[in-house]
Write an enzyme that holds these catalytic residues in place. Sequence first.
Site, PDB file in Angstrom:
ATOM      1  N   TYR A 180      29.401   0.330  40.789  1.00  0.00           N
ATOM      2  CA  TYR A 180      28.687   1.111  39.772  1.00  0.00           C
ATOM      3  C   TYR A 180      29.466   2.379  39.428  1.00  0.00           C
ATOM      4  CZ  TYR A 180      24.390  -1.692  40.087  1.00  0.00           C
ATOM      5  OH  TYR A 180      23.469  -2.702  40.030  1.00  0.00           O
ATOM      6  N   ASP A 204      19.111   6.489  37.058  1.00  0.00           N
ATOM      7  CA  ASP A 204      20.063   5.394  37.275  1.00  0.00           C
ATOM      8  C   ASP A 204      21.374   5.763  36.605  1.00  0.00           C
ATOM      9  OD1 ASP A 204      18.195   3.772  38.472  1.00  0.00           O
ATOM     10  OD2 ASP A 204      18.423   2.105  37.067  1.00  0.00           O
ATOM     11  N   ASP A 234      23.409   3.372  35.280  1.00  0.00           N
ATOM     12  CA  ASP A 234      23.801   2.356  34.283  1.00  0.00           C
ATOM     13  C   ASP A 234      23.155   2.626  32.925  1.00  0.00           C
ATOM     14  OD1 ASP A 234      21.275   1.743  35.278  1.00  0.00           O
ATOM     15  OD2 ASP A 234      21.575  -0.432  35.199  1.00  0.00           O
ATOM     16  N   PHE A 236      23.121   8.088  41.484  1.00  0.00           N
ATOM     17  CA  PHE A 236      23.824   7.363  42.546  1.00  0.00           C
ATOM     18  C   PHE A 236      24.865   6.451  41.912  1.00  0.00           C
ATOM     19  CE2 PHE A 236      21.426   8.077  46.543  1.00  0.00           C
ATOM     20  CZ  PHE A 236      20.465   8.938  46.028  1.00  0.00           C
ATOM     21  N   ALA A 237      26.064   6.472  42.491  1.00  0.00           N
ATOM     22  CA  ALA A 237      27.126   5.585  42.010  1.00  0.00           C
ATOM     23  C   ALA A 237      27.805   4.999  43.232  1.00  0.00           C
ATOM     24  CB  ALA A 237      28.098   6.346  41.131  1.00  0.00           C
ATOM     25  N   VAL A 238      27.255   3.919  43.707  1.00  0.00           N
ATOM     26  CA  VAL A 238      27.723   3.288  44.943  1.00  0.00           C
ATOM     27  C   VAL A 238      28.372   1.959  44.595  1.00  0.00           C
ATOM     28  CG1 VAL A 238      26.941   2.284  47.133  1.00  0.00           C
ATOM     29  CG2 VAL A 238      25.939   4.432  46.315  1.00  0.00           C
ATOM     30  N   GLU A 241      11.049   0.664  42.227  1.00  0.00           N
ATOM     31  CA  GLU A 241      10.226   0.821  41.011  1.00  0.00           C
ATOM     32  C   GLU A 241       8.758   0.449  41.268  1.00  0.00           C
ATOM     33  OE1 GLU A 241      11.723   0.346  36.799  1.00  0.00           O
ATOM     34  OE2 GLU A 241      10.844  -1.621  37.183  1.00  0.00           O
ATOM     35  N   HIS A 279       8.372   2.353  30.423  1.00  0.00           N
ATOM     36  CA  HIS A 279       9.413   1.332  30.449  1.00  0.00           C
ATOM     37  C   HIS A 279       9.537   0.672  29.072  1.00  0.00           C
ATOM     38  CE1 HIS A 279      11.743  -2.141  31.638  1.00  0.00           C
ATOM     39  NE2 HIS A 279      11.830  -1.672  32.869  1.00  0.00           N
TER      40      HIS A 279
HETATM   41  N1  UDP Z   1      23.069   1.531  42.521  1.00  0.00           N
HETATM   42  C1  UDP Z   1      24.390   1.741  42.909  1.00  0.00           C
HETATM   43  N2  UDP Z   1      25.072   0.734  43.539  1.00  0.00           N
HETATM   44  C2  UDP Z   1      24.492  -0.484  43.790  1.00  0.00           C
HETATM   45  C3  UDP Z   1      23.159  -0.694  43.383  1.00  0.00           C
HETATM   46  C4  UDP Z   1      22.477   0.326  42.742  1.00  0.00           C
HETATM   47  O1  UDP Z   1      24.943   2.805  42.677  1.00  0.00           O
HETATM   48  O2  UDP Z   1      25.162  -1.352  44.355  1.00  0.00           O
HETATM   49  C5  UDP Z   1      22.322   2.630  41.898  1.00  0.00           C
HETATM   50  C6  UDP Z   1      22.798   2.907  40.482  1.00  0.00           C
HETATM   51  O3  UDP Z   1      22.565   4.267  40.172  1.00  0.00           O
HETATM   52  C7  UDP Z   1      21.858   2.022  39.671  1.00  0.00           C
HETATM   53  C8  UDP Z   1      20.561   2.175  40.441  1.00  0.00           C
HETATM   54  O4  UDP Z   1      20.956   2.280  41.811  1.00  0.00           O
HETATM   55  O5  UDP Z   1      21.771   2.418  38.318  1.00  0.00           O
HETATM   56  C9  UDP Z   1      19.539   1.042  40.277  1.00  0.00           C
HETATM   57  O6  UDP Z   1      20.148  -0.200  40.298  1.00  0.00           O
HETATM   58  P1  UDP Z   1      20.259  -1.083  38.955  1.00  0.00           P
HETATM   59  O7  UDP Z   1      20.585  -0.161  37.834  1.00  0.00           O
HETATM   60  O8  UDP Z   1      21.209  -2.213  39.205  1.00  0.00           O
HETATM   61  O9  UDP Z   1      18.790  -1.632  38.811  1.00  0.00           O
HETATM   62  P2  UDP Z   1      18.085  -2.100  37.447  1.00  0.00           P
HETATM   63  O10 UDP Z   1      18.094  -0.927  36.512  1.00  0.00           O
HETATM   64  O11 UDP Z   1      18.896  -3.223  36.895  1.00  0.00           O
HETATM   65  O12 UDP Z   1      16.718  -2.497  37.871  1.00  0.00           O
HETATM   66 MN    MN Z   2      19.493   0.569  36.109  1.00  0.00          MN
END
Ligand code: UDP
Ligand code: MN
Length: 340
Positions: A113, A199, A201, A108-110, A291, A221
Amino acid sequence: MALKEGLRTWKRHFRLLFLLIVGLSGLLLYGIPGLRHLEIFIPMGTCPPARMLLLRDNFTGLLRLWARPEVLTCTSWGAPIIWDGTFDPDMAQQEAIQQNLTIGLTVFAVGRYLEKYLARFLETAEQHFMVGQRVVYYVFTERPAAVPRRPLGPGRQLRVERVLRERRWQDVSMERMRTLHAALGGRLGREAQFVFCMDVDQYFSGAFGPEALAESVAQLHAWHYHWPRRLLPYERDARSAAALAVDEGDFYYHAALFGGSVAALRQLTAHCARAQQQDRARGIEARWHDESHLNKYFWLHKPAKVLSPEFCWSPEIGQRAEIRHPRLLWAPKEYALVRD
Ligand code: UDP
Ligand code: MN
């Protein structure tokens, strides 16, 4: 009198000791980064030799679980924990080719991101993710036109699906379960036999091949794989559908990466979407969102395969001898930039 005095001294010592323990664990977990490495001395447990010698896998043939005696290589329910050196990548490659698989990779890339992470995620996936297999990427975004389009390797395709942009980042993250459930029931589920959900990121830094495939796959994790079970950051509020009691939980799994067969993932995503909906109806939200629900799911339905933290490592922790060959690395967290 002497007794009273003795009691008071004892109490004082006890209090000091208590403060020392709390202070040290605080430092260890959140303070000086170097001190964190002491956690590698917390034993992970060992895989019983009889099990170690016999564990086979549809995708890797015989596993050499004894090849990594310094870490835990199987779970109490008999699932392998895949570490570098425990599998033969060529054998895994052959097995997967013989099964003529198509492997899905969803991301997902919203919002921000997309610009921040997607290009690197896809480029490095081309270099490292299931190279030599048939792969179909599914990118979910509210702006399909902004998805970078580069030529892909042979047998690899990219599909872009439009999703609505939720207002809160927590909702974007949690909504993934419902969207994935629908996609797995549609074209993605017809095209692929196995799917990894990730994810955005993060980026690939080493070969991520069919050794990671199984009916259901969970990721240890990176920040929690040495911690005692009681300290794991599960949802503890009994009102939440994600709640685990203090004596529950096997490992803490990372929601940045999970996978499995289409049928298994349909079940997983249905469970998590339903559980999140239940919480929402009660006006509560689990501690770590999707999670927390994923961890509850894998407590109830044990994963068939567990990936070592080498498969999704956080470079912020630094180098560790037991992390030989990281395959995915977390991108630096830039919440101020990407979250509203
Ligand atoms: N995501 C997105 N847009 C957002 C929030 C989340 O695309 O505004 C997607 C993205 O793929 C991201 C994932 O949801 O990697 C999980 O969010 P994030 O990575 O911020 O969570 P963390 O890994 O920090 O718990
Ligand atoms: Mn993440």
